[in-house]
Design a protein around this motif. Sequence first.
Motif, PDB file in Angstrom:
ATOM      1  N   LEU A 190       0.726  -1.362   0.037  1.00 51.06           N
ATOM      2  CA  LEU A 190       0.180  -0.102  -0.137  1.00 51.06           C
ATOM      3  C   LEU A 190       0.934   1.345  -0.205  1.00 51.06           C
ATOM      4  CD1 LEU A 190      -3.002   0.874   0.298  1.00 51.06           C
ATOM      5  CD2 LEU A 190      -2.580   1.078   2.633  1.00 51.06           C
ATOM      6  N   ILE A 234      -8.507 -12.005  -1.296  1.00 52.95           N
ATOM      7  CA  ILE A 234      -7.914 -11.977  -0.029  1.00 52.95           C
ATOM      8  C   ILE A 234      -8.667 -11.242   0.879  1.00 52.95           C
ATOM      9  CG2 ILE A 234      -6.126 -10.700   1.492  1.00 52.95           C
ATOM     10  CD1 ILE A 234      -4.928 -13.283   0.155  1.00 52.95           C
ATOM     11  N   LEU A 246     -12.687   0.415  -6.056  1.00 51.26           N
ATOM     12  CA  LEU A 246     -14.004   0.229  -7.198  1.00 51.26           C
ATOM     13  C   LEU A 246     -15.585   0.279  -6.632  1.00 51.26           C
ATOM     14  CD1 LEU A 246     -12.055  -2.278  -9.574  1.00 51.26           C
ATOM     15  CD2 LEU A 246     -12.193   0.329  -9.654  1.00 51.26           C
ATOM     16  N   ILE A 257      -4.493  -5.880  -1.862  1.00 49.52           N
ATOM     17  CA  ILE A 257      -4.637  -5.249  -2.904  1.00 49.52           C
ATOM     18  C   ILE A 257      -4.146  -5.553  -4.306  1.00 49.52           C
ATOM     19  CG2 ILE A 257      -5.286  -2.889  -1.460  1.00 49.52           C
ATOM     20  CD1 ILE A 257      -2.361  -1.989  -2.467  1.00 49.52           C
ATOM     21  N   ILE A 317      -1.465  -8.680  -6.294  1.00 50.17           N
ATOM     22  CA  ILE A 317      -0.105  -9.367  -6.177  1.00 50.17           C
ATOM     23  C   ILE A 317       0.787  -8.738  -7.366  1.00 50.17           C
ATOM     24  CG2 ILE A 317      -0.569 -11.136  -5.055  1.00 50.17           C
ATOM     25  CD1 ILE A 317      -0.083 -11.965  -8.430  1.00 50.17           C
ATOM     26  N   PHE A 368     -11.557 -21.529  -7.055  1.00 49.84           N
ATOM     27  CA  PHE A 368     -12.676 -21.820  -5.972  1.00 49.84           C
ATOM     28  C   PHE A 368     -12.482 -20.634  -4.707  1.00 49.84           C
ATOM     29  CE2 PHE A 368     -10.414 -23.543  -2.739  1.00 49.84           C
ATOM     30  CZ  PHE A 368      -9.049 -23.791  -3.141  1.00 49.84           C
TER      31      PHE A 368
HETATM   32  N1  LIG Z   1     -10.202 -17.764  -3.723  1.00 50.10           N
HETATM   33  C1  LIG Z   1      -9.158 -17.568  -4.490  1.00 50.10           C
HETATM   34  O1  LIG Z   1      -9.138 -17.831  -5.662  1.00 50.10           O
HETATM   35  C2  LIG Z   1      -8.319 -16.652  -3.835  1.00 50.10           C
HETATM   36  C3  LIG Z   1      -8.172 -16.418  -2.328  1.00 50.10           C
HETATM   37  C4  LIG Z   1      -7.280 -15.428  -1.894  1.00 50.10           C
HETATM   38  C5  LIG Z   1      -6.230 -15.144  -2.767  1.00 50.10           C
HETATM   39  N2  LIG Z   1      -6.290 -15.452  -4.031  1.00 50.10           N
HETATM   40  C6  LIG Z   1      -5.147 -14.753  -5.014  1.00 50.10           C
HETATM   41  O2  LIG Z   1      -4.310 -13.979  -4.063  1.00 50.10           O
HETATM   42  C7  LIG Z   1      -3.892 -12.998  -4.987  1.00 50.10           C
HETATM   43  C8  LIG Z   1      -4.043 -11.736  -4.096  1.00 50.10           C
HETATM   44  O3  LIG Z   1      -5.503 -11.563  -3.770  1.00 50.10           O
HETATM   45  P1  LIG Z   1      -5.948 -10.016  -3.563  1.00 50.10           P
HETATM   46  O4  LIG Z   1      -7.459 -10.141  -2.994  1.00 50.10           O
HETATM   47  O5  LIG Z   1      -5.256  -9.151  -2.835  1.00 50.10           O
HETATM   48  O6  LIG Z   1      -5.869  -9.474  -5.046  1.00 50.10           O
HETATM   49  P2  LIG Z   1      -7.309  -9.314  -6.063  1.00 50.10           P
HETATM   50  O7  LIG Z   1      -6.469  -8.671  -7.337  1.00 50.10           O
HETATM   51  O8  LIG Z   1      -8.229 -10.139  -6.111  1.00 50.10           O
HETATM   52  O9  LIG Z   1      -8.015  -7.840  -5.583  1.00 50.10           O
HETATM   53  C9  LIG Z   1      -7.464  -6.696  -5.036  1.00 50.10           C
HETATM   54  C10 LIG Z   1      -8.532  -5.709  -4.891  1.00 50.10           C
HETATM   55  O10 LIG Z   1      -7.959  -4.569  -4.298  1.00 50.10           O
HETATM   56  C11 LIG Z   1      -8.620  -3.471  -4.853  1.00 50.10           C
HETATM   57  N3  LIG Z   1      -7.726  -2.340  -4.859  1.00 50.10           N
HETATM   58  C12 LIG Z   1      -6.686  -2.278  -5.426  1.00 50.10           C
HETATM   59  N4  LIG Z   1      -5.793  -0.909  -4.925  1.00 50.10           N
HETATM   60  C13 LIG Z   1      -6.660  -0.496  -3.854  1.00 50.10           C
HETATM   61  C14 LIG Z   1      -6.301   0.633  -2.877  1.00 50.10           C
HETATM   62  N5  LIG Z   1      -5.228   1.331  -3.025  1.00 50.10           N
HETATM   63  N6  LIG Z   1      -7.567   0.815  -2.162  1.00 50.10           N
HETATM   64  C15 LIG Z   1      -8.431   0.107  -2.065  1.00 50.10           C
HETATM   65  N7  LIG Z   1      -8.726  -0.989  -2.906  1.00 50.10           N
HETATM   66  C16 LIG Z   1      -7.803  -1.444  -3.762  1.00 50.10           C
HETATM   67  C17 LIG Z   1      -8.971  -3.761  -6.200  1.00 50.10           C
HETATM   68  O11 LIG Z   1      -9.870  -2.907  -6.869  1.00 50.10           O
HETATM   69  C18 LIG Z   1      -9.369  -5.265  -6.111  1.00 50.10           C
HETATM   70  O12 LIG Z   1     -10.808  -5.287  -5.698  1.00 50.10           O
HETATM   71  C19 LIG Z   1      -4.639 -12.858  -6.237  1.00 50.10           C
HETATM   72  O13 LIG Z   1      -3.667 -13.473  -7.062  1.00 50.10           O
HETATM   73  C20 LIG Z   1      -5.775 -13.764  -5.988  1.00 50.10           C
HETATM   74  O14 LIG Z   1      -6.120 -14.635  -7.293  1.00 50.10           O
HETATM   75  C21 LIG Z   1      -7.041 -16.201  -4.774  1.00 50.10           C
END
Ligand SMILES: NC(=O)c1ccc[n+]([C@@H]2O[C@H](COP(=O)([O-])OP(=O)(O)OC[C@H]3O[C@@H](n4cnc5c(N)ncnc54)[C@H](O)[C@@H]3O)[C@@H](O)[C@H]2O)c1
Length: 421
Positions: A129, A169, A190, A253, A255, A338
């Motif tokens: 962040l 996450i 968003l 936010i 990766i 999933f």
């Molecule tokens: N069930 C699953 O498949 C699962 C579960 C956990 C994690 N993951 C993986 O882990 C990785 C990380 O997950 P994640 O949730 O961090 O990424 P993500 O890309 O899924 O989501 C990030 C979110 O943060 C928001 N965002 C970005 N910058 C921001 C800011 N400054 N302030 C507020 N919101 C902001 C985005 O708009 C988005 O909605 C991803 O590769 C994800 O696919 C997958």
Amino acid sequence: MAGTDSGTTGTGGGQDRPIVIVGASLGGAKAAEALRGAGWEGGIVLIGEEHERPYERPPLSKGYLLGKDAREKIYVHPPQWYAEHDVTLRLGTAVASIDPAGHTVTLADDGRVEYAKLLLTTGSVPRRLPVPGADQDGVLYLRRVDDSDRIKAALRPGARIVVIGAGWIGLEVAAAARTAGAEVTVLESLELPLLRVLGREVAEVFADLHREHGVDLRFGVQVTELTGDGGTVTGVVLADGTTVAADAVVVGIGIVPATGLAEAAGLEVDNGIKTDRHLRTSDPDVYAAGDVANAYHPLFGKHIRVEHWANALNQPQTAARALLGQADAVHDRIPYFFSDQYDLGMEYVGYVEPGGYDQVVFRGDRAGREFIAFWLSGGRVLAGMNVNVWDVTDPIRELVRSGRAVDTKALADPNVPLGDL
Ligand SMILES: NC(=O)c1ccc[n+]([C@@H]2O[C@H](COP(=O)([O-])OP(=O)(O)OC[C@H]3O[C@@H](n4cnc5c(N)ncnc54)[C@H](O)[C@@H]3O)[C@@H](O)[C@H]2O)c1
Ligand SMILES: Cc1cc2nc3c(=O)[nH]c(=O)nc-3n(C[C@H](O)[C@H](O)[C@H](O)COP(=O)(O)OP(=O)(O)OC[C@H]3O[C@@H](n4cnc5c(N)ncnc54)[C@H](O)[C@@H]3O)c2cc1C
């Protein structure tokens, strides 16, 4: 250049030098397993900078975080598996550089390991962040098992948990935090959660789910600063001047693929390490798989990088066979993932770029959260997501793979078997 199709070659260096895998997580461990399964009898060196033996990350935001899954359940293989399969596992060891011409990797402690072929499964790291105060205690990210332990310790009944980012996450942590009795606020830039991956129609289902479970969801907000007291976070300041009080802040936010080694070695990198359909990089003796690979996908006719568990499970099998010279080793699986949040379980099969669809069709009870959603373009199914409906991923995958136009009325009708569409 990587990305167009090309044939594969044998291991070149024969079996006197090992196959080296950099990144000892799901992808790396599955690659070692696949190499033995494909008959490679030479050395395998699996190098990872974490101190834990390879483990899976999905439980870290679900069962393990909730305290339901024991730690033993997260590991890819039991401890003795590596010796039993003659895999040299070097943990707590970061690879500092690759010398493609010399077929050597240099370790952070200056040691060197020669390779016949190299596989990069270096995965990804959380985006940080970029605001003042974000380096204080109590600002938590979730990637590794000790991150999950730290978050678990913060999820006390009544604790004020602020989650930044309503992606996978953010939402899974919010669900775990509410289940643990914490007060949860989610801040998302968003207008809806998971908007880029699911689109408005289905994203609303997740917004409703979390609202009903008492999460304070705030969309379209911009975090400008984190406040603190004595180096520990106390709140999150938004662009409109509001401050949200916090006992802990969890940042999810997105990766960034861990491409540093590949880039420094001169491999082609663009949104991940670029590979062809065999997962071979721009260097013929170096392959990449998992979160870090931006791989040419023959079905979609373009490079895609997939950040999900099933990809890290399956791509290494193709990479292992390809680097052993099996020319038919091609990765053309349709992405799958999933999630579990509260009592909602879902699976998703397919691939849709943001805004890349023109219609969403629901089959089943959307309000009751027992349905399948389909994303279509020009009448063809690009992806499907089953929510609390099970054993349907095979026919959905088949619909996506076939690329055939479907009757959308029949698609919406639960009485029409998916296989008949
Ligand atoms: N069930 C699953 O498949 C699962 C579960 C956990 C994690 N993951 C993986 O882990 C990785 C990380 O997950 P994640 O949730 O961090 O990424 P993500 O890309 O899924 O989501 C990030 C979110 O943060 C928001 N965002 C970005 N910058 C921001 C800011 N400054 N302030 C507020 N919101 C902001 C985005 O708009 C988005 O909605 C991803 O590769 C994800 O696919 C997958
Ligand atoms: C908390 C969490 C929950 C998730 N839940 C789900 C889910 O429910 N469903 C789903 O489909 N996906 C989920 N995912 C995504 C899934 O876990 C990832 O897609 C998967 O972990 C990718 O595996 P990988 O082996 O490619 O990379 P990673 O798991 O990132 O592993 C890469 C490894 O390489 C090591 N490494 C990097 N650079 C070096 C170096 N230079 N030297 C040595 N070692 C190095 C890293 O330390 C790391 O151990 C989740 C992710 C997280 C973080």
